[in-house]
Write a protein that holds these residues in place. Sequence first.
Motif: not given
Length: 104
Positions: A7, A62, A64, A67
């Motif tokens: 994350g 990123d 996202e 995660k």
Amino acid sequence: MLSIKQGDTFAFKAEMKNEDETPMTGIAYKLKSQIRDIKNTLYAELQITETDDIGTYIFKADAEITKSWPVTKLYCDIQYKDADVVSSSETIEIMVERDVTKDE
């Protein structure tokens, strides 16, 4: 070895040079970098951005995306293509750790 917590944004900088030590630029070279596990499962295609320093790039995934990365060792390399010649960097190991503090 690089490390990241699930994350978090994953990013690293790499200076890319030819065999004659001249910088590789995005104009002449097609760069590609992926994150995979030992079983060859694809977890990310990294975003690649050339910096103001010619031949230096930022490789990024990123938060996202990271995660969903498993808590394990993942692998990455940088593939570069010049015309019909394809080469790859050394393999980079990435240790993914469990995130303790979460944005829920």
